[in-house]
Design an enzyme around this catalytic site. Structure first.
Site, PDB file in Angstrom:
ATOM      1  N   GLN A 278       0.870  -1.234   0.095  1.00 63.45           N
ATOM      2  CA  GLN A 278      -0.074  -0.078  -0.078  1.00 63.45           C
ATOM      3  C   GLN A 278       0.804   1.258   0.034  1.00 63.45           C
ATOM      4  OE1 GLN A 278      -2.329   1.394   3.673  1.00 63.45           O
ATOM      5  NE2 GLN A 278      -4.028   1.296   2.482  1.00 63.45           N
TER       6      GLN A 278
ATOM      7  N   TYR B 261      -6.272  10.286   4.171  1.00 65.87           N
ATOM      8  CA  TYR B 261      -5.187  10.516   4.038  1.00 65.87           C
ATOM      9  C   TYR B 261      -4.918  11.488   2.525  1.00 65.87           C
ATOM     10  CZ  TYR B 261      -3.943   7.314   7.389  1.00 65.87           C
ATOM     11  OH  TYR B 261      -3.684   6.562   8.594  1.00 65.87           O
TER      12      TYR B 261
ATOM     13  N   ALA C 195      -7.955  -7.464   8.272  1.00 64.19           N
ATOM     14  CA  ALA C 195      -6.683  -7.053   9.049  1.00 64.19           C
ATOM     15  C   ALA C 195      -6.535  -7.569  10.378  1.00 64.19           C
ATOM     16  CB  ALA C 195      -6.879  -5.412   9.192  1.00 64.19           C
ATOM     17  N   ARG C 196      -7.530  -7.391  11.289  1.00 62.57           N
ATOM     18  CA  ARG C 196      -7.423  -8.079  12.700  1.00 62.57           C
ATOM     19  C   ARG C 196      -7.807  -9.560  12.621  1.00 62.57           C
ATOM     20  NH1 ARG C 196     -11.949  -3.687  14.725  1.00 62.57           N
ATOM     21  NH2 ARG C 196     -12.614  -3.898  12.623  1.00 62.57           N
TER      22      ARG C 196
END
Ligand SMILES: Cc1cc2nc3c(=O)[nH]c(=O)nc-3n(C[C@H](O)[C@H](O)[C@H](O)COP(=O)(O)O)c2cc1C
Ligand code: SF4
Length: 407
Positions: free
Chosen positions: A100, A170, A346-347
């Site tokens: 990323q 972002y 992700a988690r």
């Protein structure tokens, strides 16, 4: 008879991935000196060995000014051999490798990014906290080119894919969102104008990616608060990324770290834990006593982005990656059944790096992530880790985590 497509190969642009799972970009905080480390190598190799289709190394800054953490990757020629060692190991395990890339914009501090943080518009960002300088129009083309140069470096490092971070507040997202973009020139105002910087970055990225690299874009379906972007506008962003920019896949997320951080992950932020891991100064006590109000809880449910993501599925034809709150094989099959080509986690993979292999063996596999978000609270100073793998945590942390787990 197996009806799920989960363990069948899937395609993103020129890339074929062995199954439909992607390890989501989740900041590892494993890059002291802004360079890859053995820890980063070990984590991604373990996820690849755990059966993932493609693993994503998180959040590499395309320029030094884009760094928001001390232990974050900064894509530059001297780190290519270190990254290549990691992609070689990932490939050896049969998985694909992605990175990323992004720029944090206003979410940094001079001590980390080496300058006054930049954004679409000048202002003050309470998150860092810092004054912010709006970028001049004449600076934008060089920034877009930095994305392209980073793609070239990713190729040299053996990456199969790149993921452009255009969400979560972002830099690209700061241009897209009316909350952070107050410009009066051709980069502000209408949605078409707010998308101009994203298009410039994508032009450079697609040119650099050529015909051999896959390009995914992570974007917001909603910023997650009233004055941010809503789904009416983001559907148009998705359409432009598909039809005009030529992206190969979209990763559908939401939230704005400086304004609606828990919209990204859901659940509560364990603020006492977060303050414990923050460097000394006035910020830790502030976070400990006022964090609950600054970082409000957003309730968790499995596959919490599904409703919005279905609207994207209806409107678009390119491959879509579902992310957000996947912890069980049952829900993953349901999501894939709705026509999403890939699922990203992700988690679940932080909690259990070989969750994918377990799903292959057990039709009803469920990982043990309780979405207490300890891993998020910790990342401000230490490497990514799950509290379920740790012993001897301070009592204050254990108490707080118990309060939030599975809520
Ligand atoms: C520790 C941690 C770090 C994260 N860092 C990033 C990041 O660098 N870039 C990003 O796009 N998302 C980041 N995220 C968000 C995840 O990619 C993902 O969108 C979110 O956690 C929801 O997926 P999950 O329910 O499978 O965890 C992070 C999440 C966690 C838990
Ligand atoms: S720390 Fe908590 S939220 Fe993070 S992966 Fe582990 S169980 Fe899940």
């Amino acid at each position: 008879m197996e009806t799920s497509v989960l363990f069948s190969p899937g395609k993103i642009g020129p890339l074929t991935i062995r199954n439909r799972t992607i390890r989501a970009a989740a900041f590892e905080s494993m890059c002291p000196g802004n360079a890859p480390s053995d820890m980063l190598y070990d984590y991604h190799t373990s996820v690849a060995a755990g059966g993932i289709g493609m693993t994503t190394i998180a959040y590499a800054a395309v320029t030094q000014s884009g760094l928001s953490f001390e232990r974050q990757l900064w894509l530059r020629p001297e780190i290519i051999p270190g990254l290549k060692r990691i992609t070689d190991a990932i490939h050896k395990e049969g998985a694909a490798a992605s990175i990323q890339m992004g720029h944090c914009g206003n979410m940094s501090h001079k001590s980390i990014c080496g300058c006054m943080p930049i954004s679409a518009s000048s202002g003050f960002n309470l998150y860092s906290p810092t004054f912010v300088r709006g970028m001049k129009a004449s600076e934008l083309s060089a920034m877009a080119k930095a994305y392209g140069q980073s793609v070239h470096m990713a190729r040299e490092a053996g990456m199969d894919a790149v993921e452009i971070h255009a969400g979560h507040g972002y830099l690209i997202s700061q241009f897209l969102s009316p909350y952070t973009n107050h410009r009066k020139d051709e980069y502000g105002g209408s949605l078409q104008n707010r998308m101009r910087f994203m298009r410039m970055c994508m032009d450079e990225v697609m040119k650099a990616a050529g015909s051999d690299m896959a390009v995914l874009v992570k974007m917001n379906m909603r910023d997650g608060f009233k004055s941010g972007m809503g789904i009416y506008e983001t559907l148009e962003v998705g359409r432009v990324l598909q039809d005009e920019c030529g992206a190969h896949a979209l990763i559908l997320s939401g939230g704005f770290v400086s304004r609606a951080p828990m919209y990204v992950m859901r659940g509560a932020m364990p603020v006492s834990t977060m303050s414990y891991y923050m460097p000394f100064g006035w910020l830790p006590p502030f976070v400990r006593y006022f964090g609950k109000w600054v970082i409000p809880t957003v309730p968790f449910k499995e596959a919490y982005f599904l409703e919005d993501a279905l609207q994207f599925r209806k409107a678009l034809t390119l491959p879509l990656v579902y992310v957000g709150g996947l912890v069980s094989r049952e829900k993953i099959d349901e999501v894939l059944g709705h026509g999403f080509e890939f699922v990203s986690m992700a988690r679940a993979l932080l909690n259990e790096p070989d969750f994918v292999n377990r799903m292959k063996q057990e039709g009803d596999a469920r990982c043990d992530c309780g979405h207490s978000n300890y891993c998020i609270a910790r990342m401000y100073s230490l490497e990514m880790a799950c509290h379920k793998k740790m012993e001897d945590l301070p009592k204050r942390i254990v108490r707080e985590i118990e309060k939030y787990e599975y809520k």
